[in-house]
Motif scaffolding. Structure first.
Motif, PDB file in Angstrom:
ATOM      1  N   THR A  60       9.321  -9.526  -4.246  1.00  0.00           N
ATOM      2  CA  THR A  60       9.723  -8.385  -3.429  1.00  0.00           C
ATOM      3  C   THR A  60       9.381  -7.074  -4.127  1.00  0.00           C
ATOM      4  O   THR A  60       8.887  -6.126  -3.493  1.00  0.00           O
ATOM      5  CB  THR A  60      11.239  -8.450  -3.107  1.00  0.00           C
ATOM      6  N   ILE A  61       9.621  -7.012  -5.429  1.00  0.00           N
ATOM      7  CA  ILE A  61       9.285  -5.807  -6.194  1.00  0.00           C
ATOM      8  C   ILE A  61       7.779  -5.559  -6.126  1.00  0.00           C
ATOM      9  O   ILE A  61       7.342  -4.420  -5.921  1.00  0.00           O
ATOM     10  CB  ILE A  61       9.770  -5.935  -7.663  1.00  0.00           C
ATOM     11  N   GLN A  62       6.988  -6.619  -6.262  1.00  0.00           N
ATOM     12  CA  GLN A  62       5.527  -6.469  -6.184  1.00  0.00           C
ATOM     13  C   GLN A  62       5.107  -5.992  -4.796  1.00  0.00           C
ATOM     14  O   GLN A  62       4.259  -5.115  -4.662  1.00  0.00           O
ATOM     15  CB  GLN A  62       4.826  -7.785  -6.535  1.00  0.00           C
ATOM     16  N   GLN A  63       5.742  -6.564  -3.762  1.00  0.00           N
ATOM     17  CA  GLN A  63       5.429  -6.140  -2.395  1.00  0.00           C
ATOM     18  C   GLN A  63       5.796  -4.669  -2.195  1.00  0.00           C
ATOM     19  O   GLN A  63       5.070  -3.922  -1.531  1.00  0.00           O
ATOM     20  CB  GLN A  63       6.175  -7.008  -1.380  1.00  0.00           C
ATOM     21  N   LEU A  64       6.919  -4.265  -2.781  1.00  0.00           N
ATOM     22  CA  LEU A  64       7.355  -2.875  -2.685  1.00  0.00           C
ATOM     23  C   LEU A  64       6.359  -1.955  -3.396  1.00  0.00           C
ATOM     24  O   LEU A  64       5.983  -0.905  -2.855  1.00  0.00           O
ATOM     25  CB  LEU A  64       8.752  -2.736  -3.305  1.00  0.00           C
ATOM     26  N   LYS A  65       5.911  -2.359  -4.581  1.00  0.00           N
ATOM     27  CA  LYS A  65       4.907  -1.573  -5.304  1.00  0.00           C
ATOM     28  C   LYS A  65       3.633  -1.453  -4.466  1.00  0.00           C
ATOM     29  O   LYS A  65       3.057  -0.362  -4.367  1.00  0.00           O
ATOM     30  CB  LYS A  65       4.568  -2.239  -6.647  1.00  0.00           C
ATOM     31  N   ASP A  66       3.212  -2.584  -3.878  1.00  0.00           N
ATOM     32  CA  ASP A  66       2.013  -2.572  -3.042  1.00  0.00           C
ATOM     33  C   ASP A  66       2.193  -1.641  -1.845  1.00  0.00           C
ATOM     34  O   ASP A  66       1.284  -0.887  -1.496  1.00  0.00           O
ATOM     35  CB  ASP A  66       1.688  -3.990  -2.549  1.00  0.00           C
ATOM     36  N   ALA A  67       3.375  -1.712  -1.232  1.00  0.00           N
ATOM     37  CA  ALA A  67       3.656  -0.868  -0.063  1.00  0.00           C
ATOM     38  C   ALA A  67       3.642   0.615  -0.454  1.00  0.00           C
ATOM     39  O   ALA A  67       3.095   1.451   0.267  1.00  0.00           O
ATOM     40  CB  ALA A  67       4.997  -1.245   0.560  1.00  0.00           C
ATOM     41  N   PHE A  68       4.239   0.942  -1.615  1.00  0.00           N
ATOM     42  CA  PHE A  68       4.232   2.334  -2.077  1.00  0.00           C
ATOM     43  C   PHE A  68       2.806   2.800  -2.368  1.00  0.00           C
ATOM     44  O   PHE A  68       2.424   3.927  -2.019  1.00  0.00           O
ATOM     45  CB  PHE A  68       5.094   2.508  -3.330  1.00  0.00           C
ATOM     46  N   ALA A  69       2.003   1.934  -2.976  1.00  0.00           N
ATOM     47  CA  ALA A  69       0.612   2.287  -3.276  1.00  0.00           C
ATOM     48  C   ALA A  69      -0.160   2.529  -1.978  1.00  0.00           C
ATOM     49  O   ALA A  69      -0.925   3.496  -1.869  1.00  0.00           O
ATOM     50  CB  ALA A  69      -0.042   1.183  -4.097  1.00  0.00           C
ATOM     51  N   LYS A  70       0.069   1.658  -0.988  1.00  0.00           N
ATOM     52  CA  LYS A  70      -0.603   1.813   0.309  1.00  0.00           C
ATOM     53  C   LYS A  70      -0.161   3.109   0.984  1.00  0.00           C
ATOM     54  O   LYS A  70      -0.982   3.846   1.533  1.00  0.00           O
ATOM     55  CB  LYS A  70      -0.275   0.605   1.195  1.00  0.00           C
ATOM     56  N   LYS A  71       1.152   3.385   0.910  1.00  0.00           N
ATOM     57  CA  LYS A  71       1.695   4.612   1.514  1.00  0.00           C
ATOM     58  C   LYS A  71       1.063   5.832   0.855  1.00  0.00           C
ATOM     59  O   LYS A  71       0.637   6.763   1.545  1.00  0.00           O
ATOM     60  CB  LYS A  71       3.216   4.642   1.347  1.00  0.00           C
ATOM     61  N   GLU A  72       0.983   5.815  -0.484  1.00  0.00           N
ATOM     62  CA  GLU A  72       0.402   6.943  -1.215  1.00  0.00           C
ATOM     63  C   GLU A  72      -1.064   7.135  -0.820  1.00  0.00           C
ATOM     64  O   GLU A  72      -1.511   8.251  -0.559  1.00  0.00           O
ATOM     65  CB  GLU A  72       0.517   6.699  -2.722  1.00  0.00           C
ATOM     66  N   LYS A  73      -1.798   6.027  -0.735  1.00  0.00           N
ATOM     67  CA  LYS A  73      -3.211   6.080  -0.358  1.00  0.00           C
ATOM     68  C   LYS A  73      -3.378   6.670   1.047  1.00  0.00           C
ATOM     69  O   LYS A  73      -4.229   7.531   1.270  1.00  0.00           O
ATOM     70  CB  LYS A  73      -3.797   4.671  -0.431  1.00  0.00           C
ATOM     71  N   LEU A  74      -2.526   6.189   1.973  1.00  0.00           N
ATOM     72  CA  LEU A  74      -2.597   6.695   3.350  1.00  0.00           C
ATOM     73  C   LEU A  74      -2.229   8.175   3.428  1.00  0.00           C
ATOM     74  O   LEU A  74      -2.845   8.939   4.177  1.00  0.00           O
ATOM     75  CB  LEU A  74      -1.682   5.873   4.263  1.00  0.00           C
ATOM     76  N   MET A  75      -1.228   8.572   2.635  1.00  0.00           N
ATOM     77  CA  MET A  75      -0.822   9.985   2.641  1.00  0.00           C
ATOM     78  C   MET A  75      -1.950  10.864   2.093  1.00  0.00           C
ATOM     79  O   MET A  75      -2.220  11.942   2.636  1.00  0.00           O
ATOM     80  CB  MET A  75       0.470  10.172   1.850  1.00  0.00           C
ATOM     81  N   LEU A  76      -2.609  10.405   1.024  1.00  0.00           N
ATOM     82  CA  LEU A  76      -3.737  11.159   0.470  1.00  0.00           C
ATOM     83  C   LEU A  76      -4.864  11.256   1.492  1.00  0.00           C
ATOM     84  O   LEU A  76      -5.481  12.315   1.662  1.00  0.00           O
ATOM     85  CB  LEU A  76      -4.242  10.504  -0.822  1.00  0.00           C
ATOM     86  N   LYS A  77      -5.113  10.144   2.199  1.00  0.00           N
ATOM     87  CA  LYS A  77      -6.143  10.134   3.234  1.00  0.00           C
ATOM     88  C   LYS A  77      -5.782  11.125   4.344  1.00  0.00           C
ATOM     89  O   LYS A  77      -6.637  11.874   4.819  1.00  0.00           O
ATOM     90  CB  LYS A  77      -6.279   8.715   3.798  1.00  0.00           C
TER      91      LYS A  77
END
Length: 133
Positions: A60-77
């Motif tokens: 779950t922690i890994q999934q959360l990290k992945d989700a945060f990374a995806k969110k950050e990437k999308l926000m930068l985009k």
């Protein structure tokens, strides 16, 4: 012989009592062993469950990290897209201002020509009027 017989009876009674006590203790020991085995089994199950929980937590922690990374990437985009859109709007505004300025200058030139034409016409009419006087 009376004493011996009554002593024997007393010892037999003690033996029976002690045998009964031993049976009771054996029974208690078996129950205790069973409880220990049950507790070992329950403890083993709890440790296994804990292991599964820890594993699931790590996933779950890994999934959360992945989700945060995806969110950050999308926000930068999104920020980049907004910057591009802003630059495009600025360019469109500049082009519109340039066109508006050119149209105004053209309109001013046309009005100047009209005024010169009107002046020439009125001067011509003025000469004709003066000639009539």
């Amino acid at each position: 012989t009376m004493t011996t017989s009554s002593e024997l009876d007393g010892v037999e009674e003690t033996v029976k009592t002690l045998q009964g006590k031993l049976v009771g203790l054996d029974k208690k020991e078996k129950e205790n062993v069973k409880k220990v085995e049950d507790n070992k089994k329950a403890l083993k199950e709890l440790f296994q469950e804990r292991e599964e929980i820890v594993e699931e937590r790590e996933e779950t922690i890994q999934q959360l990290k992945d989700a945060f990374a995806k969110k950050e990437k999308l926000m930068l985009k999104l920020v980049e897209e907004e910057k591009k859109a802003l630059k495009k709007r600025e360019k469109q505004m500049e082009e519109k201002q340039k066109r508006d300025k050119e149209e105004m200058l053209q309109q001013v030139e046309e009005e100047k020509k009209e005024l010169k034409e009107n002046k020439r016409v009125w001067e011509g009419k003025g000469k004709k009027f003066s000639a009539l006087l």
